[in-house]
Write a protein that holds these residues in place. Sequence first.
Motif, PDB file in Angstrom:
ATOM      1  N   GLY A   1       0.786  -1.222   0.000  1.00 48.26           N
ATOM      2  CA  GLY A   1       0.000   0.000   0.000  1.00 48.26           C
ATOM      3  C   GLY A   1       0.818   1.273   0.000  1.00 48.26           C
ATOM      4  O   GLY A   1       0.262   2.368  -0.061  1.00 48.26           O
ATOM      5  N   LYS A   2       2.135   1.179   0.064  1.00 46.54           N
ATOM      6  CA  LYS A   2       3.011   2.354   0.113  1.00 46.54           C
ATOM      7  C   LYS A   2       3.799   2.556  -1.184  1.00 46.54           C
ATOM      8  O   LYS A   2       4.727   3.359  -1.234  1.00 46.54           O
ATOM      9  CB  LYS A   2       3.989   2.237   1.290  1.00 46.54           C
ATOM     10  N   GLU A   3       3.398   1.837  -2.247  1.00 49.49           N
ATOM     11  CA  GLU A   3       4.126   1.922  -3.521  1.00 49.49           C
ATOM     12  C   GLU A   3       4.203   3.351  -4.049  1.00 49.49           C
ATOM     13  O   GLU A   3       5.270   3.825  -4.455  1.00 49.49           O
ATOM     14  CB  GLU A   3       3.483   1.022  -4.581  1.00 49.49           C
ATOM     15  N   ALA A   4       3.085   4.041  -4.079  1.00 55.62           N
ATOM     16  CA  ALA A   4       3.055   5.406  -4.625  1.00 55.62           C
ATOM     17  C   ALA A   4       3.890   6.355  -3.779  1.00 55.62           C
ATOM     18  O   ALA A   4       4.605   7.212  -4.318  1.00 55.62           O
ATOM     19  CB  ALA A   4       1.615   5.903  -4.733  1.00 55.62           C
TER      20      ALA A   4
ATOM     21  N   ARG B   1       7.334   8.237  -5.140  1.00 56.15           N
ATOM     22  CA  ARG B   1       7.509   9.692  -5.046  1.00 56.15           C
ATOM     23  C   ARG B   1       8.806  10.036  -4.304  1.00 56.15           C
ATOM     24  O   ARG B   1       9.595  10.867  -4.756  1.00 56.15           O
ATOM     25  CB  ARG B   1       6.315  10.298  -4.318  1.00 56.15           C
ATOM     26  N   ASP B   2       9.029   9.391  -3.173  1.00 58.59           N
ATOM     27  CA  ASP B   2      10.213   9.682  -2.368  1.00 58.59           C
ATOM     28  C   ASP B   2      11.498   9.321  -3.105  1.00 58.59           C
ATOM     29  O   ASP B   2      12.499  10.046  -3.009  1.00 58.59           O
ATOM     30  CB  ASP B   2      10.150   8.936  -1.039  1.00 58.59           C
ATOM     31  N   LEU B   3      11.482   8.215  -3.828  1.00 61.93           N
ATOM     32  CA  LEU B   3      12.673   7.810  -4.576  1.00 61.93           C
ATOM     33  C   LEU B   3      12.929   8.742  -5.752  1.00 61.93           C
ATOM     34  O   LEU B   3      14.082   9.102  -6.020  1.00 61.93           O
ATOM     35  CB  LEU B   3      12.534   6.365  -5.048  1.00 61.93           C
TER      36      LEU B   3
ATOM     37  N   ASP C   1       9.806  -2.119 -11.473  1.00 59.71           N
ATOM     38  CA  ASP C   1       9.670  -3.467 -12.024  1.00 59.71           C
ATOM     39  C   ASP C   1       8.320  -3.602 -12.717  1.00 59.71           C
ATOM     40  O   ASP C   1       7.280  -3.316 -12.123  1.00 59.71           O
ATOM     41  CB  ASP C   1       9.804  -4.481 -10.892  1.00 59.71           C
ATOM     42  N   GLN C   2       8.319  -4.040 -13.981  1.00 61.06           N
ATOM     43  CA  GLN C   2       7.078  -4.182 -14.754  1.00 61.06           C
ATOM     44  C   GLN C   2       6.150  -5.243 -14.190  1.00 61.06           C
ATOM     45  O   GLN C   2       4.934  -5.144 -14.319  1.00 61.06           O
ATOM     46  CB  GLN C   2       7.400  -4.527 -16.215  1.00 61.06           C
ATOM     47  N   SER C   3       6.694  -6.267 -13.570  1.00 61.24           N
ATOM     48  CA  SER C   3       5.859  -7.366 -13.084  1.00 61.24           C
ATOM     49  C   SER C   3       5.581  -7.305 -11.581  1.00 61.24           C
ATOM     50  O   SER C   3       4.757  -8.076 -11.082  1.00 61.24           O
ATOM     51  CB  SER C   3       6.510  -8.717 -13.429  1.00 61.24           C
ATOM     52  N   GLU C   4       6.270  -6.418 -10.861  1.00 58.87           N
ATOM     53  CA  GLU C   4       6.086  -6.306  -9.404  1.00 58.87           C
ATOM     54  C   GLU C   4       6.106  -4.832  -9.021  1.00 58.87           C
ATOM     55  O   GLU C   4       7.174  -4.242  -8.855  1.00 58.87           O
ATOM     56  CB  GLU C   4       7.181  -7.078  -8.677  1.00 58.87           C
ATOM     57  N   PRO C   5       4.931  -4.211  -8.890  1.00 58.72           N
ATOM     58  CA  PRO C   5       4.865  -2.766  -8.642  1.00 58.72           C
ATOM     59  C   PRO C   5       5.446  -2.311  -7.308  1.00 58.72           C
ATOM     60  O   PRO C   5       5.656  -1.117  -7.109  1.00 58.72           O
ATOM     61  CB  PRO C   5       3.371  -2.450  -8.726  1.00 58.72           C
ATOM     62  N   ARG C   6       5.747  -3.229  -6.431  1.00 54.65           N
ATOM     63  CA  ARG C   6       6.345  -2.857  -5.143  1.00 54.65           C
ATOM     64  C   ARG C   6       7.869  -2.810  -5.201  1.00 54.65           C
ATOM     65  O   ARG C   6       8.504  -2.394  -4.244  1.00 54.65           O
ATOM     66  CB  ARG C   6       5.883  -3.835  -4.055  1.00 54.65           C
ATOM     67  N   ARG C   7       8.472  -3.209  -6.323  1.00 55.75           N
ATOM     68  CA  ARG C   7       9.932  -3.272  -6.440  1.00 55.75           C
ATOM     69  C   ARG C   7      10.458  -2.097  -7.263  1.00 55.75           C
ATOM     70  O   ARG C   7      10.029  -1.847  -8.383  1.00 55.75           O
ATOM     71  CB  ARG C   7      10.373  -4.569  -7.099  1.00 55.75           C
TER      72      ARG C   7
ATOM     73  N   ALA D   1      12.214   6.310   3.990  1.00 58.01           N
ATOM     74  CA  ALA D   1      12.633   4.932   4.266  1.00 58.01           C
ATOM     75  C   ALA D   1      11.573   4.158   5.035  1.00 58.01           C
ATOM     76  O   ALA D   1      11.551   2.924   4.999  1.00 58.01           O
ATOM     77  CB  ALA D   1      13.959   4.920   5.018  1.00 58.01           C
ATOM     78  N   ALA D   2      10.677   4.852   5.698  1.00 57.19           N
ATOM     79  CA  ALA D   2       9.602   4.187   6.433  1.00 57.19           C
ATOM     80  C   ALA D   2       8.667   3.419   5.506  1.00 57.19           C
ATOM     81  O   ALA D   2       7.935   2.534   5.961  1.00 57.19           O
ATOM     82  CB  ALA D   2       8.803   5.213   7.231  1.00 57.19           C
ATOM     83  N   ASN D   3       8.702   3.718   4.215  1.00 53.34           N
ATOM     84  CA  ASN D   3       7.858   3.027   3.236  1.00 53.34           C
ATOM     85  C   ASN D   3       8.540   1.807   2.613  1.00 53.34           C
ATOM     86  O   ASN D   3       7.945   1.136   1.782  1.00 53.34           O
ATOM     87  CB  ASN D   3       7.432   4.002   2.135  1.00 53.34           C
ATOM     88  N   VAL D   4       9.765   1.535   3.014  1.00 53.07           N
ATOM     89  CA  VAL D   4      10.519   0.386   2.489  1.00 53.07           C
ATOM     90  C   VAL D   4      10.298  -0.815   3.390  1.00 53.07           C
ATOM     91  O   VAL D   4      10.571  -0.763   4.592  1.00 53.07           O
ATOM     92  CB  VAL D   4      12.027   0.700   2.396  1.00 53.07           C
ATOM     93  N   GLU D   5       9.805  -1.905   2.800  1.00 54.18           N
ATOM     94  CA  GLU D   5       9.662  -3.141   3.561  1.00 54.18           C
ATOM     95  C   GLU D   5      11.008  -3.814   3.741  1.00 54.18           C
ATOM     96  O   GLU D   5      11.341  -4.296   4.819  1.00 54.18           O
ATOM     97  CB  GLU D   5       8.702  -4.086   2.842  1.00 54.18           C
ATOM     98  N   ARG D   6      11.794  -3.835   2.637  1.00 53.44           N
ATOM     99  CA  ARG D   6      13.110  -4.465   2.710  1.00 53.44           C
ATOM    100  C   ARG D   6      13.958  -4.052   1.512  1.00 53.44           C
ATOM    101  O   ARG D   6      13.438  -3.647   0.482  1.00 53.44           O
ATOM    102  CB  ARG D   6      12.995  -5.984   2.756  1.00 53.44           C
ATOM    103  N   THR D   7      15.254  -4.178   1.711  1.00 52.24           N
ATOM    104  CA  THR D   7      16.197  -4.050   0.606  1.00 52.24           C
ATOM    105  C   THR D   7      16.427  -5.459   0.093  1.00 52.24           C
ATOM    106  O   THR D   7      16.922  -6.319   0.839  1.00 52.24           O
ATOM    107  CB  THR D   7      17.520  -3.422   1.075  1.00 52.24           C
ATOM    108  N   GLU D   8      16.027  -5.708  -1.130  1.00 54.60           N
ATOM    109  CA  GLU D   8      16.153  -7.061  -1.684  1.00 54.60           C
ATOM    110  C   GLU D   8      17.570  -7.364  -2.135  1.00 54.60           C
ATOM    111  O   GLU D   8      18.035  -8.500  -2.022  1.00 54.60           O
ATOM    112  CB  GLU D   8      15.202  -7.239  -2.867  1.00 54.60           C
ATOM    113  N   ILE D   9      18.228  -6.346  -2.674  1.00 56.89           N
ATOM    114  CA  ILE D   9      19.583  -6.560  -3.164  1.00 56.89           C
ATOM    115  C   ILE D   9      20.333  -5.241  -3.087  1.00 56.89           C
ATOM    116  O   ILE D   9      19.764  -4.175  -3.274  1.00 56.89           O
ATOM    117  CB  ILE D   9      19.579  -7.112  -4.609  1.00 56.89           C
TER     118      ILE D   9
END
Length: 98
Positions: free
Chosen positions: A15-18, A22-24, A45-51, A82-90
């Motif tokens: 729910g924090k994608e938008a 914006r922040d990025l 990411d075209q297939s994962e809007p949260r990435r 950064a509060a909208n980031v669930e995790r750093t994947e890589i």
Amino acid sequence: MSELFIVVALYAKDGKEADLRRDLINVVEPSRREEGNLRYELFADQSEPRRFVFVEHWASREARDKHHNEGDHIRYFHEHGAANVERTEIACFLDRIA
């Protein structure tokens, strides 16, 4: 000093994608203007809007470290966005070999 390439993938909280998008986006232009920055691009990411994926190219590790540790826009992101980031994947720090 040698060039540094970085790839970072951040995954937004549900729910924090938008908000994260914006922040990025807000850190891109100030980062591009920093001394030693050769490339600073943000992708969704075209297939994962949260990435979201950053591809960075710096003239040196010192330039990147100054950006990361001293940039007001980066500090602002860490304090607010950064509060909208669930995790750093890589987070890959790369040397070009070919």
